[in-house]
Every structure is written in C-alpha cells, then in structure tokens.
Design a protein around this motif. Structure first.
Motif, mmCIF file in Angstrom:
data_model
loop_
_atom_site.group_PDB
_atom_site.id
_atom_site.type_symbol
_atom_site.label_atom_id
_atom_site.label_comp_id
_atom_site.label_asym_id
_atom_site.label_seq_id
_atom_site.Cartn_x
_atom_site.Cartn_y
_atom_site.Cartn_z
ATOM 1 N N PRO A 72 0.696 -1.200 -0.100
ATOM 2 C CA PRO A 72 -0.045 0.127 -0.085
ATOM 3 C C PRO A 72 0.880 1.107 0.126
ATOM 4 N N LEU A 73 1.438 1.465 -1.042
ATOM 5 C CA LEU A 73 2.295 2.950 -1.138
ATOM 6 C C LEU A 73 1.245 4.253 -1.664
ATOM 7 N N ARG A 74 1.858 5.078 -1.149
ATOM 8 C CA ARG A 74 1.329 6.368 -1.295
ATOM 9 C C ARG A 74 1.751 6.823 -2.943
ATOM 10 N N VAL A 75 0.786 7.327 -3.564
ATOM 11 C CA VAL A 75 1.350 7.741 -4.958
ATOM 12 C C VAL A 75 2.379 8.450 -4.960
ATOM 13 N N SER A 76 2.829 9.416 -3.912
ATOM 14 C CA SER A 76 3.806 10.446 -4.032
ATOM 15 C C SER A 76 5.242 9.904 -3.614
ATOM 16 N N GLU A 77 5.096 8.567 -2.723
ATOM 17 C CA GLU A 77 6.163 7.683 -2.519
ATOM 18 C C GLU A 77 6.705 6.996 -3.726
ATOM 19 N N LEU A 78 5.581 6.669 -4.648
ATOM 20 C CA LEU A 78 6.253 6.050 -5.766
ATOM 21 C C LEU A 78 6.805 7.043 -6.988
ATOM 22 N N CYS A 79 6.031 8.139 -6.891
ATOM 23 C CA CYS A 79 6.400 9.211 -8.237
ATOM 24 C C CYS A 79 7.736 9.853 -7.686
ATOM 25 N N MET A 115 3.301 -1.344 8.944
ATOM 26 C CA MET A 115 4.287 -1.343 8.803
ATOM 27 C C MET A 115 4.562 -1.234 7.091
ATOM 28 N N LEU A 116 3.833 -2.256 6.498
ATOM 29 C CA LEU A 116 3.754 -2.080 5.074
ATOM 30 C C LEU A 116 3.417 -0.850 4.510
ATOM 31 N N GLY A 117 2.182 -0.131 5.192
ATOM 32 C CA GLY A 117 1.397 0.934 4.513
ATOM 33 C C GLY A 117 2.197 2.295 4.987
ATOM 34 N N GLY A 118 3.252 2.262 5.755
ATOM 35 C CA GLY A 118 3.892 3.343 6.463
ATOM 36 C C GLY A 118 3.209 3.999 7.402
ATOM 37 N N HIS A 119 2.338 3.448 8.304
ATOM 38 C CA HIS A 119 1.627 4.034 9.433
ATOM 39 C C HIS A 119 2.568 3.733 10.658
ATOM 40 N N THR A 120 2.351 4.599 11.563
ATOM 41 C CA THR A 120 3.092 4.382 12.880
ATOM 42 C C THR A 120 2.106 4.242 13.969
ATOM 43 N N ARG A 121 0.721 4.262 13.590
ATOM 44 C CA ARG A 121 -0.173 3.969 14.577
ATOM 45 C C ARG A 121 -1.228 3.210 14.159
ATOM 46 N N HIS A 150 -5.944 1.940 -1.008
ATOM 47 C CA HIS A 150 -7.288 1.597 -0.442
ATOM 48 C C HIS A 150 -7.477 -0.125 -0.536
ATOM 49 N N LEU A 151 -7.230 -0.335 -1.809
ATOM 50 C CA LEU A 151 -7.438 -1.997 -2.318
ATOM 51 C C LEU A 151 -6.369 -2.678 -1.675
ATOM 52 N N ALA A 152 -5.318 -2.327 -1.791
ATOM 53 C CA ALA A 152 -4.194 -3.171 -1.067
ATOM 54 C C ALA A 152 -4.339 -3.096 0.367
ATOM 55 N N PHE A 153 -4.731 -2.185 1.340
ATOM 56 C CA PHE A 153 -4.993 -2.404 2.733
ATOM 57 C C PHE A 153 -6.289 -3.546 2.782
ATOM 58 N N SER A 154 -7.358 -3.391 1.990
ATOM 59 C CA SER A 154 -8.295 -3.974 1.961
ATOM 60 C C SER A 154 -8.009 -5.400 1.678
ATOM 61 N N SER A 155 -7.128 -5.805 0.849
ATOM 62 C CA SER A 155 -6.500 -7.151 0.294
ATOM 63 C C SER A 155 -5.917 -7.617 1.470
ATOM 64 N N HIS A 187 -14.183 -1.078 3.668
ATOM 65 C CA HIS A 187 -14.971 -1.341 2.465
ATOM 66 C C HIS A 187 -15.580 -2.814 2.450
ATOM 67 N N ALA A 188 -16.697 -2.776 3.098
ATOM 68 C CA ALA A 188 -17.425 -4.229 3.333
ATOM 69 C C ALA A 188 -17.783 -4.743 2.236
ATOM 70 N N ARG A 189 -18.254 -4.049 1.093
ATOM 71 C CA ARG A 189 -18.856 -4.351 -0.317
ATOM 72 C C ARG A 189 -17.609 -5.120 -0.836
ATOM 73 N N TYR A 190 -16.292 -4.661 -0.805
ATOM 74 C CA TYR A 190 -14.997 -5.396 -1.382
ATOM 75 C C TYR A 190 -14.791 -6.753 -0.766
ATOM 76 N N TYR A 191 -15.081 -6.844 0.418
ATOM 77 C CA TYR A 191 -14.837 -8.137 0.874
ATOM 78 C C TYR A 191 -15.915 -9.090 0.640
ATOM 79 N N ILE A 192 -17.049 -8.906 0.430
ATOM 80 C CA ILE A 192 -18.072 -9.547 -0.103
ATOM 81 C C ILE A 192 -17.965 -10.011 -1.512
ATOM 82 N N ASP A 193 -17.531 -9.034 -2.337
ATOM 83 C CA ASP A 193 -17.173 -9.514 -3.685
ATOM 84 C C ASP A 193 -15.853 -10.345 -3.724
#
Length: 396
Positions: free
Chosen positions: A124-131, A295-301, A277-282, A311-317
C-alpha cells in the motif's frame, strides 16, 4: 485547531470539534460543518498530504451521525472493474508483437503504470512515494541467498514526528525495504535500463523519458493513431515525474487502450488513490497481522488503518471471486507474520517473578533482564528483544 492537530483539538475541557455539533446548531448546520471538514480532508488525502492527526479527525467525524444524514464513504470501483483493468493491463504488456517498433515504444510510454499497478496491489504505497520519493537505485539482489528487495522512502515520517510530543511518539517502526518477487524486480530493472539515458536523476521514474518515448511513437506511427497523453500541456515543476504525470498516463491508458482498443467502458475508472485502499483491504482480507499492515503501509499508529479498511462491499465481492475461481485457502497460510512469530516464541509463563521485572515504557509487557548481568538486545522496540515478556491477555 492548528490544521487539525489532535493535541490542540482534544483538550482537558473537551473536544473542540464537538462545539460544531452542539445544540446551538441545527441538524442541517451540523451536517454542513461535517461535510466542509470531510471535503477538506478528502482533498488532502487524495494528494497524499493528509497527516496522521487529520486522519484521526476523519475517523472521529465518521462516528458523528445526525438525523437525515447519509453516509458518504469512499466509493471504490467494483471488483468487475478491477479485474477487467488487471486483465487488460497485463494482456497489453505481455501479448504484443515485439518485432513492431511502435508497439514496443508504446509499452515503454505506459511502463510506469504497470509498475504502479503490480507494486501497489501488494504494497500500500502512497502515490507520491512512488512518483517523487522512490530512489533510482531502489532494487537490489542479495548476493548470498538470491532474494530481491525494494528500498522504500516514506513521505510522512518527519511530519508525524513534529506533530506529537516525545512521550507519545508512534512506536510502530517504518520499513525501509521489503522483499519483492523476481518478476517485480525484473520489471523495475527493465524500466531503469530502458531509461538509462536519463540516469542522472534521483527518482525512479523519468519525465524526460516519457516525453522522448512519446515523440518516438508519434514519429513511427505517422499520425494514424495518437496518444492523448501530452506532457507539455501539464503545469508542474520542469522535468519532474509527479502525481499529475502519472494521473495523465492513467487517463490516457483508459481512453486509448481500455476503451478504444479493448472496447471496455467502465462505469467507474480506477484512480491512483484507489490502489492504496485496495491493497489495505486485500491485506486485511488475507488475515495479515495489523502491525505488519501498518509497517507495509507506512503507518506508525494502528488506528490510522480504520480510514482505509472499511470497504465491506469489497470483502463480499472477494468472497464471491474466491468461490468462483476456487482459490479458497486456509487462513493459516497467511498468518506466518513477524508479530505472530514473536508471540508464538514467547513463553506463556514469566521467567521470574514480575515483582523483579521492570514494566516497559509503552505499558505492554515487562523487561525480564537482570540489570546487573544482562544487556538488552540492540533492537528498535522492546517486543523484538529476547529479554521482553508479555502477559497473554486480550488487553496486551
């Protein structure tokens, strides 16, 4: 509120945000106040400018419900749109005539999109981290065991540390590198070699290369079919491969490839911010430990994740997709994480009386080292130390 600094908002006398929703304001006014703040925070999040405290405000406001109010969570594309895009981008890059120079050049133009898609689906990279923050030399192969690694450069670390006091600074460490597959390593290595004429830059992606490849494509194609992506029409720092450039590439890919060439017209296009968002959900769906996800998403909390995984609908799908494709796997396969490994290796009984142990600074667990004989391990956090022990309770 000092741009929604949580320590400024959450005072001993009460929460300053609550004053916007007291009985002095009508329900309509409360909804409008909430909407104005969420719109501002949505804007910051969309451009990777939002801070941890602002995300906390975001989550706090979503718990505020008023009469006649309709919830407006972030709407992600359906799994049908996601799988369609996944099929098209892979088919486009892997099934083409390598003997036709114009087709090869066209793939070079859109290569940053494939890297964004394949990396962003698992990390789950931020776009700015990649670009803007991914270093040019971001990959390497371990000579001893042959594994492949990606170097990460998180964009929010300094902002987070300025926002909180020393005593309450976040304790989850940030990853500076992560193991990747050989396939992703080869993809990035191929792009670096294709753009080696612009190797002087610090970042992975080359704006000059994007311009050069488009010129070559137009020259070879002789105007029969044009790529709408036009770098010179974009207003930004000269020679910078920014989020704006990546977004322009994505829109061009949808228009020229997805719709015109594959004749697929999605109800909702995937945007750059959706993939995080999709990567976090996955990761949540696969049962990955929350600390590992942070740690993967760059969060410290940990609470920061709440903004991304609702995104409950994503889990169902996803359950339906698993059923249809027969890919249902035991959850145990996903749980061999660092955090779980630590807990499994931790004895259920303390090695000595807790009265002889010192509680750790974070309040979770004890240091069981003999201060006169033992030295603590050289690690970032107490749970990674062999002298740390924690009571096996739900609270801990």
């Amino acid at each position: 509120t000092k741009n929604f600094d949580w320590e400024t908002i959450d005072t001993d006398k009460g929460n300053l945000i609550d004053t916007l929703f007291d009985n002095k304001n009508s329900s309509d006014r409360k909804i409008k106040n909430k909407g104005h703040i969420l719109s501002y925070l949505d804007f910051l999040e969309e451009y990777d400018l939002i801070t941890e405290d602002q995300l906390k405000v975001y989550g706090y406001l979503y718990t505020k419900k008023f009469k006649y109010e309709k919830s407006k969570p972030r709407i992600l594309p359906s799994n049908k749109e996601i799988f369609n895009f996944d099929f098209i981008i892979k088919d486009f890059f892997y099934n083409y005539s390598k003997e036709k120079e114009e087709e090869c050049i066209e793939r070079k133009i859109y290569k940053p999109l494939l890297i964004w898609w394949k990396l962003g689906n698992v990390i789950p990279l931020r776009v700015s981290e990649l670009c803007r923050k991914m270093p040019r030399e971001c990959i390497y192969k371990d000579k001893e065991d042959g594994r492949y690694f990606l170097k990460l450069n998180r964009v929010k670390v300094k902002v987070e540390n300025r926002m909180v006091s020393r005593s309450s600074r976040p304790s989850i460490p940030l990853l500076t590198e992560i193991e990747i597959t050989e396939d992703i390593y080869n993809l990035i290595d191929e792009y670096i070699k294709e753009t080696e004429f612009d190797n002087d830059r610090e970042n992975l992606f080359s704006y000059n290369a994007a311009v050069q490849f488009r010129r070559e494509y137009i020259k070879l194609n002789r105007g029969k079919e044009s790529i709408t992506f036009s770098p010179h029409d974009i207003k930004f720092k000269k020679e910078s491969f920014s989020r704006t450039v990546m977004s322009s590439l994505l829109e061009s890919f949808y228009t020229n490839i997805v719709e015109d060439r594959y004749n697929v017209h999605p109800d909702k296009r995937i945007n750059l911010g959706d993939l995080r968002h999709l990567a976090f959900s996955s990761l949540v769906y696969q049962g990955v430990n929350p600390i590992d996800i942070a740690m993967l998403g760059g969060h410290t909390r940990l609470e920061t994740q709440d903004h991304y995984v609702g995104h409950a609908r994503y889990y169902i799908d996803s359950e339906i997709i698993d059923f249809v494709t027969g890919r249902k796997l035991p959850r145990e396969n996903y749980r061999d994480s660092l955090a779980i490994k630590i807990l499994k290796e931790t004895s259920w009984n303390p090695p000595k009386s807790l009265s002889d142990c010192n509680p750790t600074e974070d309040g979770v667990g004890y240091c069981v080292a003999d201060t006169e004989k033992d030295e603590c391990d050289d690690v970032l956090l107490c749970p990674y130390c062999s002298k740390w022990w924690c009571e096996p309770t739900n609270e801990s």
